[in-house]
Design an enzyme around this catalytic site. Structure first.
Site, PDB file in Angstrom:
ATOM      1  N   HIS A  92       0.852  -1.314   0.134  1.00 17.13           N
ATOM      2  CA  HIS A  92       0.127  -0.182  -0.035  1.00 17.13           C
ATOM      3  C   HIS A  92       0.977   1.277  -0.013  1.00 17.13           C
ATOM      4  CE1 HIS A  92      -3.869   2.169   1.784  1.00 17.13           C
ATOM      5  NE2 HIS A  92      -3.063   2.875   0.929  1.00 17.13           N
ATOM      6  N   GLU A 173       0.287   7.763  -3.555  1.00 15.16           N
ATOM      7  CA  GLU A 173       1.086   7.556  -2.132  1.00 15.16           C
ATOM      8  C   GLU A 173       2.217   8.681  -2.032  1.00 15.16           C
ATOM      9  OE1 GLU A 173       0.456   5.180   0.269  1.00 15.16           O
ATOM     10  OE2 GLU A 173      -1.407   5.245  -0.618  1.00 15.16           O
ATOM     11  N   HIS A 177       1.809  11.108   0.997  1.00 18.84           N
ATOM     12  CA  HIS A 177       2.587  10.761   2.065  1.00 18.84           C
ATOM     13  C   HIS A 177       4.148  11.178   2.106  1.00 18.84           C
ATOM     14  CE1 HIS A 177      -0.997   8.709   3.612  1.00 18.84           C
ATOM     15  NE2 HIS A 177      -1.100   7.766   2.374  1.00 18.84           N
TER      16      HIS A 177
END
Ligand SMILES: *[C@@H]1O[C@H](CO)[C@@H](O)[C@H](O)[C@H]1NC(C)=O
Ligand SMILES: *[C@@H]1O[C@H](CO)[C@@H](O)[C@H](O)[C@H]1NC(C)=O
Ligand SMILES: *[C@@H]1O[C@H](CO)[C@@H](O)[C@H](O)[C@H]1NC(C)=O
Ligand SMILES: *[C@@H]1O[C@H](CO)[C@@H](O)[C@H](O)[C@H]1NC(C)=O
Ligand SMILES: *[C@@H]1O[C@H](CO)[C@@H](O)[C@H](O)[C@H]1NC(C)=O
Length: 310
Positions: A92, A173, A177
């Protein structure tokens, strides 16, 4: 036999080609410059007793690092060849939580490559800063700019999206992040080349994923996908804890009955890129029921064997 022989023939040709290419080219660097860290104190993130003066040396304030994984049974893009890796969970991401488990997202909109930002504001509320959607070249082209066919190949095998192309998920992602992770700040790279931080983050996430082989850890404890068995939450947690020393977050869908996520929490000594991950207890409660958890077998046409030569 003939198939195997042909396979080896292909490998020999590929190897010869690789030798020739390797002699002619060298790839550009994506390594941050950490020479200023040589004189800094050494500690685990979230365990420092003094102020961190150089944020390139240790993830701060996002020092509670989560390597997150999925167990999906289908991708929704099977027709386009987007398949899951047999006998493996999938990546993930790699998230920088604050030490208490809270977090920020989309911290640097100058590195916004996510085609469909989610949430669409920095705080997820109507009064947050709008995260503009991105329509430029995919992050897969960034990887190729640095010649990293090997990394792209690995990501296409193990970093799989459900319901969107893999490259869009990787971009999400990174921008959501990694732009909040201090060790990937543009300032950490000497003579910064556009997108080297992106490639460095992808390499780092792959390395962290390989530290936590969920499928194998569960299988070693007798926990394997089955459409006819169920498991208890403590069976799953214990199977991981006896290998990592800490309880991960275990996520379930289907009202807490279908296992689909695992988050490994860690404090990091040094950088996420090269440092040591020390697993710590999850700060998030499991979303699974205590028992009757199903770990579903995948639809056979949704997965493929990836542990073969490229
Ligand atoms: C570690 O350093 C950071 C950044 O200077 C600071 O915000 C944090 O409070 C420190 N953490 C601890 C546990 O001392
Ligand atoms: C963000 O998404 C919400 C919910 O889908 C929507 O109501 C809102 O208009 C969107 N805001 C922006 C700035 O796009
Ligand atoms: C945004 O809205 C939330 C909830 O309505 C509120 O708590 C917060 O203080 C607001 N933030 C700003 C920066 O206005
Ligand atoms: C979850 O449980 C609620 C209440 O029992 C039920 O209404 C709902 O349909 C369930 N959802 C799923 C996905 O099973
Ligand atoms: C297992 O069950 C899931 C959910 O019903 C289904 O999608 C999947 O195809 C099944 N796998 C096998 C191998 O039967």
């Amino acid at each position: 036999m003939a198939r195997i022989a042909r396979l080896f023939q292909g490998v020999v040709v590929a190897a010869l080609f690789a030798v020739v290419v390797a002699r002619q080219f060298s790839l550009p660097s994506t390594i941050p410059s950490l020479t200023s860290c040589l004189t800094e104190p050494v500690f685990y993130s979230c365990e420092n007793t003094t102020t961190i003066s150089d944020a390139c040396c240790s993830p701060t304030p996002g020092g509670l690092v989560l390597q997150t994984q999925f167990w999906d049974t289908y991708t929704g893009l099977e027709k386009q060849g987007q398949l899951l890796p047999r006998n493996s969970w999938t990546i993930h991401g790699l998230w920088p939580d604050f030490c208490d488990g809270s977090f920020t997202q989309y911290c640097d909109l100058s590195r916004q490559y996510d085609p469909t930002p989610s949430p669409n504001t920095t705080n997820g509320l109507p009064n947050g800063t709008v995260v503009p959607s991105y329509s430029g070249p995919g992050v897969d082209t960034f990887i190729l700019e640095f010649g990293r066919i090997d990394l792209l190949d690995y990501m296409n095998k193990y970093w799989i999206s459900q319901g969107s192309p893999n490259k869009d998920f990787w971009a999400h992602e990174f921008s959501k992040h990694a732009t909040c992770t201090s060790t990937f700040d543009v300032a950490c790279y000497e003579n910064y080349q556009a997108h080297e931080d992106v490639v460095n983050f992808f390499d780092t996430t792959v390395r962290a994923f390989q530290m936590f082989p969920t499928f194998d850890m569960l299988a070693a404890a007798g926990i394997v996908p089955s459409n006819s068995t169920t498991y208890t939450l403590s069976q799953i947690q214990t199977a991981i804890k006896i290998q990592t020393g800490a309880t991960p977050f275990v996520g379930c869908g289907g009202n807490g009955t279908v296992l689909n996520e695992m988050w490994y929490f860690a404090h990091v000594l040094g950088t996420e890129q090269y440092g040591h991950f020390k697993p710590v207890e999850s700060t998030t409660d499991s979303t699974c029921k205590n028992s009757g958890i199903r770990y579903l077998e995948r639809t056979p046409t949704s997965e493929r064997e990836v542990r073969v030569f490229p």
